[in-house]
Design an enzyme around this catalytic site. Structure first.
Site, PDB file in Angstrom:
ATOM      1  N   SER A  21       0.843  -1.186   0.000  1.00  0.00           N
ATOM      2  CA  SER A  21       0.000   0.000   0.000  1.00  0.00           C
ATOM      3  C   SER A  21       0.886   1.247   0.000  1.00  0.00           C
ATOM      4  O   SER A  21       1.664   1.442  -0.920  1.00  0.00           O
ATOM      5  CB  SER A  21      -0.963  -0.043   1.192  1.00  0.00           C
ATOM      6  OG  SER A  21      -2.002   0.880   1.019  1.00  0.00           O
TER       7      SER A  21
ATOM      8  N   ASP B 219      -9.736  -3.732  -5.506  1.00  0.00           N
ATOM      9  CA  ASP B 219      -9.154  -2.919  -4.440  1.00  0.00           C
ATOM     10  C   ASP B 219      -9.800  -1.535  -4.406  1.00  0.00           C
ATOM     11  O   ASP B 219      -9.835  -0.834  -5.418  1.00  0.00           O
ATOM     12  CB  ASP B 219      -7.641  -2.790  -4.671  1.00  0.00           C
ATOM     13  CG  ASP B 219      -6.892  -2.328  -3.436  1.00  0.00           C
ATOM     14  OD1 ASP B 219      -7.455  -1.550  -2.660  1.00  0.00           O
ATOM     15  OD2 ASP B 219      -5.737  -2.745  -3.261  1.00  0.00           O
TER      16      ASP B 219
ATOM     17  N   HIS C 214      -8.061  -4.938  -1.427  1.00  0.00           N
ATOM     18  CA  HIS C 214      -6.858  -4.462  -0.748  1.00  0.00           C
ATOM     19  C   HIS C 214      -6.313  -5.473   0.260  1.00  0.00           C
ATOM     20  O   HIS C 214      -5.118  -5.577   0.449  1.00  0.00           O
ATOM     21  CB  HIS C 214      -7.180  -3.142  -0.036  1.00  0.00           C
ATOM     22  CG  HIS C 214      -5.977  -2.307   0.258  1.00  0.00           C
ATOM     23  ND1 HIS C 214      -5.168  -1.783  -0.728  1.00  0.00           N
ATOM     24  CD2 HIS C 214      -5.442  -1.892   1.430  1.00  0.00           C
ATOM     25  CE1 HIS C 214      -4.196  -1.076  -0.174  1.00  0.00           C
ATOM     26  NE2 HIS C 214      -4.339  -1.125   1.135  1.00  0.00           N
TER      27      HIS C 214
END
Length: 682
Positions: free
Chosen positions: A534, A619, A654
């Site tokens: 991330s 995501d 995610h």
């Protein structure tokens, strides 16, 4: 097999008199079949390149799975007359939620079996569970797409019936008023997915008639609702990176009007907890950089009524509190380490729980019972499995309720060693690094080392135990966590000096830690690997643009790499709320600074390390097209013959796969990639 090449379709992006050319902008067309075909071709290429590791991947998966207790049960906790338990059964991927009335010997009552609920779906996540005050109803939320958009439903626990009420596109969090019939929840904006409206729903009424309670109109803020631990107040919070605001309402009066507690002010962050006619407030008011604890009467209407209880301390970060009827527990951080402070409300006691370790993680656990004298907390370290401990605040006796089991019979914590060392960054600042490795290895520069960091949002990566990581340690890897600026490991200033116009400190700290690890012969350039996900993936992209020669390989998970384009698109989830973290590129000064480090914008014709990049098609945090575009551009420009792989999970978002063990397959892929580069296959 030849590496896929994405089509180039020139798109000019102009602002502030500056034009950027993005040849792969078209990859953001999620419904375009050419995009799906490209992602599938990358997946096929990754599978082909790593085909010779498939058996090894399966072995790694089974090895990691074998250390995990499949038929596991959580430590029960008591709430409102019931003991609540989460358990896993052998051969099943998802949790089962049960409860028992009054005693643990009572008959077990099934709440939710997620294995059954997940059967029709390739992805499944049970979000919040909220039990009504009279214990007869359970509101629950589910996500079956992996976009963090939850649907809320209600189960009648007396009959097992799922009521017809169903509310879509929520955050998944649910709060009951004290009347057992009014539910409060947060809806998301359909496009940006920002949590922006609070609604209430009365049982029996049409869900199309849900009533809006609060609308957060500032698109840099998110909002949510919860009930105080004392059960007296419903609390609406609005928060941005640098500012918070609360509204309160007596939970016995759900149709009343929420009252503003303290209006938002730029750079004022605070949180509130209710106890004994007062609110206790953690805040950074009056330049309390590391936060302080104050209190105010229930009737208080502004910061002028706040009175300090624990004043600000320059060297101690006040992270959290837990309120009991007779005690206050404070979670503090000093010199990077967690400390749990116990204070009696009558003023007779003030002390710290003893932790004797150089590097460890402790945290306040689940303590829902306001009247209890038992503090539940957790403890682990890089070499010590997690323990859940009950500490009797009256007798000062501790009971380990559960210690994480590491199955397989091979693990002994005395076979591993951990330490904390300090690298000196280029500006003279000392940066801590937590390390773990197998005892007896020679620190001669030949060891493979995986260096991990995050370094954003003030999020602290504590040195915690992992059974999965043993698969690297047992094969000679050293694992290092670099506690770089941008997190809060060394206090709030550590965060402030790793954001906005100081963001490059984050990247420089990581690189300088890498150089230090090489200088101290923990590893060498030929054996150093880096991993981040991330915002940590942004870190990976930045460091390989700056110093690609330092690393043999890179793992970049769901990486945020197209910073400028994303931050200019306020229709993308999370963008506007990120301005206080990264800056607003509509401002030319921020635009230029962002552009100077944005990984995608700074890919050049040069050699890059071996890389495995992973993402999820659904995501909602970092859109799949960022890593896809980045890999496409790297393929076009890089001048080396090193491996470059993109793996897209076509079913998840995610957080990766939803099943308990499915996620281990992703880690097995990553570990096989690293171990393959080291020539280790056993």
């Amino acid at each position: 097999m030849e590496a896929p090449k994405a089509k180039k379709k020139k798109k000019e992006l102009e602002i502030h008199g500056d034009t950027r050319v993005d040849n792969y902008y078209w990859l953001n067309e999620r419904e375009n079949q050419d995009v799906i075909a490209y992602l599938n071709s990358e997946n096929n290429y990754t599978k082909e390149v790593l085909k010779h590791t498939e058996t090894f991947q399966k072995n790694l998966f089974e090895e990691m799975k074998s250390r995990i207790k499949e038929d596991d049960t959580s430590v029960p906790y008591k709430l409102n007359g019931y003991w609540y338990i989460t358990k896993f059964e052998k051969g099943k991927d998802y949790p089962i939620y049960v409860r028992k009335k009054e005693t643990l010997q009572a008959e077990e009552e099934l709440l939710f079996d997620c294995n059954e609920m997940a059967k029709p779906h390739s992805y499944f996540k049970l979000g919040g569970i909220a039990i009504s005050p009279d214990n007869t109803l359970a509101a629950f939320s589910t996500d079956v797409v992996s976009r963090r958009q939850y649907s809320i439903q209600i189960k009648d626990l007396r009959t097992g019936e799922i009521l017809k009420d169903k509310i879509n596109n929520t955050t998944g969090s649910i709060t009951w008023a004290n009347d057992n019939e009014t539910l409060f929840f947060t809806k998301k904006n359909d496009v940006t997915l920002r949590s922006y409206k609070i609604f209430k729903h009365k049982l029996g009424k049409d869900v199309n008639e849900i009533q809006e309670v609060y609308h957060e109109i500032d698109d840099t803020f998110n909002t949510f609702i919860y009930k105080s631990k004392s059960k007296k107040y419903l609390v609406i919070s609005s928060s941005s990176t640098l500012s918070t605001e609360y509204r309160i309402l007596n939970a016995d009066n759900p149709d009343g009007e929420f009252r503003l507690f303290q209006e938002r002010q730029r750079d004022l962050e605070y949180s509130i907890a209710h106890y004994n006619g007062c609110f206790y407030i953690i805040s950074n008011a009056h330049k309390a950089t590391n936060f302080k604890l104050s209190k105010a009467p229930e009737s208080a209407t502004s910061i002028e009524n706040w009175e300090d209880v624990i004043p600000h301390r320059k060297e101690v970060l006040l992270e959290d509190i837990e309120i009991f009827k007779d005690y206050l527990v404070v979670n503090e951080r000093e010199n990077g380490l967690n400390k749990l402070r116990i204070l009696a409300w009558n003023g007779e006691e003030d002390y710290y729980l003893p932790f004797n370790s150089e590097t460890y993680t402790s945290y306040i656990g689940n303590n829902p019972d306001f009247n209890s004298h038992i503090l539940r907390y957790g403890f682990n370290s890089l070499t010590t499995p997690s323990s859940i401990i009950d500490y009797n605040l009256k007798t000062k006796e501790s009971e380990v309720k559960k210690e994480q089991e590491v199955l397989g019979g091979k693990f002994k914590k005395e076979n591993y060693t951990s330490e904390r060392i300090w690298a000196t960054a280029r500006d003279g600042v000392k940066v801590p690094i937590s390390l773990v490795y197998k005892k007896g290895i020679a620190l001669d520069g030949t060891n493979p080392l995986l260096q991990y960091a995050y370094g954003s949002y003030g999020s602290t990566i504590d040195p915690s135990f992992s059974t999965i990581r043993l698969s690297l340690l047992d094969r000679g890897f050293i694992y290092a966590i670099a506690h770089i600026r941008g997190g809060e490991y060394l206090g709030r200033d550590w965060y402030e000096n790793g954001k906005l116009f100081f963001k490059k400190n984050t990247f420089h700290d990581f690189i300088d830690c890498s150089k230090f690890l090489i200088e101290q012969k923990y590893t060498s350039k030929q054996h150093l690997y880096a991993y981040g996900g991330s915002a940590g993936g942004l870190l990976m992209g930045a460091v390989i643009n700056l110093n690609p020669e330092l690393y043999r390989g890179i793992l970049a998970a769901v990486p945020f790499v197209d910073v400028v384009t994303t931050m200019l698109d306020d229709s993308i989830p999370l963008t506007t709320g990120e301005y206080d973290e990264w800056g607003n590129p509509n401002d030319m000064e921020y635009y230029n600074y962002m552009k100077s480090y944005s990984p995608y914008d700074n890919v050049e014709k040069k050699n890059y390390p071996n890389m495995l990049v992973t993402t999820g098609l659904h995501d909602s945090q970092v859109q799949y097209w960022e890593p896809a575009k980045w890999v496409a551009k790297l393929r076009e420009l890089k001048t080396d013959t090193n491996t470059l792989l993109l793996h897209t999970d076509m079913d998840s978002g995610h957080g990766g796969a939803s099943g308990r063990f499915e996620s281990l397959k992703e880690i097995a892929l990553e570990y096989a990639f690293l171990l393959d580069l080291e020539g280790i296959y056993v």
